[in-house]
Design a protein around this motif. Structure first.
Motif, mmCIF file in Angstrom:
data_model
loop_
_atom_site.group_PDB
_atom_site.id
_atom_site.type_symbol
_atom_site.label_atom_id
_atom_site.label_comp_id
_atom_site.label_asym_id
_atom_site.label_seq_id
_atom_site.Cartn_x
_atom_site.Cartn_y
_atom_site.Cartn_z
ATOM 1 N N ASP A 50 0.866 -1.226 0.163
ATOM 2 C CA ASP A 50 0.031 0.141 -0.012
ATOM 3 C C ASP A 50 0.898 1.422 0.016
ATOM 4 N N LEU A 51 0.684 2.288 -0.809
ATOM 5 C CA LEU A 51 1.424 3.487 -1.121
ATOM 6 C C LEU A 51 0.714 4.682 -0.554
ATOM 7 N N THR A 52 -0.512 4.461 0.256
ATOM 8 C CA THR A 52 -1.242 5.515 0.619
ATOM 9 C C THR A 52 -0.502 6.623 1.429
ATOM 10 N N ASP A 53 0.168 6.228 2.360
ATOM 11 C CA ASP A 53 0.893 7.313 3.046
ATOM 12 C C ASP A 53 1.994 7.991 2.257
ATOM 13 N N LEU A 54 2.703 7.134 1.569
ATOM 14 C CA LEU A 54 3.843 7.867 0.774
ATOM 15 C C LEU A 54 3.241 8.820 -0.350
ATOM 16 N N ALA A 55 2.144 8.292 -0.983
ATOM 17 C CA ALA A 55 1.566 9.195 -1.941
ATOM 18 C C ALA A 55 0.867 10.555 -1.423
ATOM 19 N N ALA A 56 0.648 10.399 -0.037
ATOM 20 C CA ALA A 56 -0.131 11.766 0.724
ATOM 21 C C ALA A 56 1.109 12.633 0.553
ATOM 22 N N LEU A 57 2.343 12.349 0.534
ATOM 23 C CA LEU A 57 3.441 13.321 1.069
ATOM 24 C C LEU A 57 3.195 14.434 0.033
ATOM 25 N N THR A 58 3.465 15.799 0.519
ATOM 26 C CA THR A 58 3.681 16.940 -0.312
ATOM 27 C C THR A 58 5.047 16.952 -1.286
ATOM 28 N N PHE A 59 5.050 17.425 -2.387
ATOM 29 C CA PHE A 59 6.464 17.203 -2.931
ATOM 30 C C PHE A 59 6.953 18.473 -3.714
ATOM 31 N N ALA A 60 8.129 18.599 -3.872
ATOM 32 C CA ALA A 60 8.650 19.579 -4.772
ATOM 33 C C ALA A 60 10.071 19.409 -5.228
ATOM 34 N N VAL A 61 10.504 19.876 -6.278
ATOM 35 C CA VAL A 61 12.071 19.680 -6.583
ATOM 36 C C VAL A 61 12.565 20.826 -7.280
ATOM 37 N N GLY A 186 -1.000 25.036 -14.201
ATOM 38 C CA GLY A 186 0.445 24.522 -14.670
ATOM 39 C C GLY A 186 0.431 23.672 -15.703
ATOM 40 N N THR A 187 1.101 22.526 -15.780
ATOM 41 C CA THR A 187 1.178 21.746 -16.543
ATOM 42 C C THR A 187 0.873 20.267 -16.021
ATOM 43 N N ALA A 188 -0.134 19.537 -16.640
ATOM 44 C CA ALA A 188 -0.662 18.215 -16.079
ATOM 45 C C ALA A 188 0.579 17.147 -16.124
ATOM 46 N N LEU A 189 0.854 16.504 -15.290
ATOM 47 C CA LEU A 189 1.839 15.347 -15.384
ATOM 48 C C LEU A 189 1.360 14.067 -14.747
ATOM 49 N N ARG A 190 1.420 12.924 -15.185
ATOM 50 C CA ARG A 190 0.873 11.628 -14.776
ATOM 51 C C ARG A 190 1.915 11.074 -13.758
ATOM 52 N N ASP A 191 2.246 11.668 -12.897
ATOM 53 C CA ASP A 191 3.235 10.968 -11.556
ATOM 54 C C ASP A 191 2.977 10.821 -10.269
ATOM 55 N N GLN A 192 1.620 10.691 -10.131
ATOM 56 C CA GLN A 192 0.964 10.799 -8.910
ATOM 57 C C GLN A 192 0.774 9.184 -8.556
ATOM 58 N N PRO A 193 1.798 8.429 -7.744
ATOM 59 C CA PRO A 193 1.720 7.027 -7.647
ATOM 60 C C PRO A 193 0.317 6.666 -7.075
ATOM 61 N N LEU A 194 -0.051 5.337 -7.464
ATOM 62 C CA LEU A 194 -1.283 4.717 -7.048
ATOM 63 C C LEU A 194 -1.071 3.399 -6.742
ATOM 64 N N SER A 195 -0.338 2.716 -7.625
ATOM 65 C CA SER A 195 0.294 1.266 -7.390
ATOM 66 C C SER A 195 1.439 1.048 -8.144
ATOM 67 N N TYR A 203 -0.948 5.436 -12.339
ATOM 68 C CA TYR A 203 -0.546 7.140 -11.842
ATOM 69 C C TYR A 203 -1.563 7.871 -12.048
ATOM 70 N N ALA A 204 -1.989 8.944 -11.186
ATOM 71 C CA ALA A 204 -2.918 9.922 -11.462
ATOM 72 C C ALA A 204 -2.264 11.135 -11.920
ATOM 73 N N LEU A 205 -3.034 11.985 -12.551
ATOM 74 C CA LEU A 205 -2.622 13.251 -12.884
ATOM 75 C C LEU A 205 -2.328 14.488 -11.882
ATOM 76 N N ARG A 206 -1.230 15.223 -11.793
ATOM 77 C CA ARG A 206 -1.127 16.297 -10.759
ATOM 78 C C ARG A 206 -0.844 17.770 -11.549
ATOM 79 N N ASN A 207 -0.824 18.677 -11.113
ATOM 80 C CA ASN A 207 -0.762 20.078 -11.414
ATOM 81 C C ASN A 207 0.852 20.433 -11.202
ATOM 82 N N VAL A 208 1.555 20.579 -12.141
ATOM 83 C CA VAL A 208 3.042 21.199 -12.024
ATOM 84 C C VAL A 208 2.874 22.538 -12.094
#
Length: 256
Positions: A50-61, A186-195, A203-208
């Motif tokens: 299960d990746l629920t806890d890791l996927a909930a982390l906010t992220f920047a690079v 921003g730009t939609a990027l499909r890098d939100q991990p689900l499994s 993977y789900a879409l997120r706003n970059v």
């Protein structure tokens, strides 16, 4: 809430978000799914976990050193039949340096910090063929905003790269926000991990959102001013005939 900072540097990196089949591209910066996969591997999680806890982390690079995009062609054969597989075209980032940050619950962030000190599986930068150069972990910070952490984090580019810049360097910051309604479009990027399950990766879409931040250059040295008051010497006069050897005198044509 705490923030975990990561330095992602190596000879080669590859962070695919839409790579499929025989053409494997790379994004210009690490993806959230790639960084979450690195952290999950450090903890020894199974791909079906299960990746629920890791996927909930906010992220920047942050892109401290963009590197150079390179292309490689790879061939392979089936182990059982020996039949050749299609030629694979793969893209990498060479000599790139990034600083990523994830924010979340204190207990989870400190658990990930400890896992990076003694990872269960070797971390890699997007692909197994891309090992990191040097330690990844930059430690934990107080706060709940990874973007704010990256605005204050020192510049981690290689010294030779820093020497090419002046007092300050303008670097790109990617804010991959989950649901902030006040963030600009921003730009939609499909890098939100689900499994990460091999049979059905999702993977789900997120706003970059992309912005820039100015960082002080630790390698900068102000130019030394000369204390001499002597006037500079004038430039030498250009004489293209100075190197020509004069010919000896020739006798008259009539012999006299």
């Amino acid at each position: 809430m705490s923030v975990l900072a990561l330095r992602l540097a190596g000879p080669l990196q590859s962070w695919g978000a839409s790579a499929r089949f025989a053409r494997r591209t790379t994004e210009t910066a690490p993806t959230k799914s790639g960084v979450i996969g690195l952290l999950a591997a450090a903890q020894g999680r199974d791909r079906t976990a299960d990746l629920t806890d890791l996927a909930a982390l906010t992220f920047a690079v942050r892109i401290d050193q963009a590197g150079t995009r390179v292309r490689d062609f790879q061939t392979a054969r089936h182990a059982d039949t020996g039949k050749a597989m299609p030629v694979s075209e793969r893209f990498y980032l060479a000599d790139a340096v990034f600083v990523a940050a994830v924010a979340g619950d204190d207990e989870l962030i400190h658990a990930l910090h400890n896992a990076l000190q003694a990872p269960a599986y070797l971390p890699f930068l997007g692909r197994r063929s891309c090992p990191p150069q040097g330690p990844i972990d930059l430690g934990t910070r107080n706060g709940n905003d990874p973007a704010a952490t990256l605005r204050d984090e020192p510049w981690h580019a290689a010294p030779w790269h820093q020497n090419r810049h002046r007092r300050n360097a303008s670097v790109t910051l990617h804010l991959l926000s989950e649901s902030a309604a006040d963030e600009p479009l921003g730009t939609a990027l499909r890098d939100q991990p689900l499994s990460f399950a091999p049979t059905h990766r999702r993977y789900a879409l997120r706003n970059v959102v992309t912005t820039t931040v100015d960082l002080p250059n630790p390698q900068y040295q102000p130019p030394q001013r000369s204390k001499s008051t002597a006037k500079p010497l004038p430039a030498p006069r250009h004489n293209p005939e100075a190197l020509l050897t004069p010919l000896p005198p020739q006798p008259p044509l009539d012999g006299r």
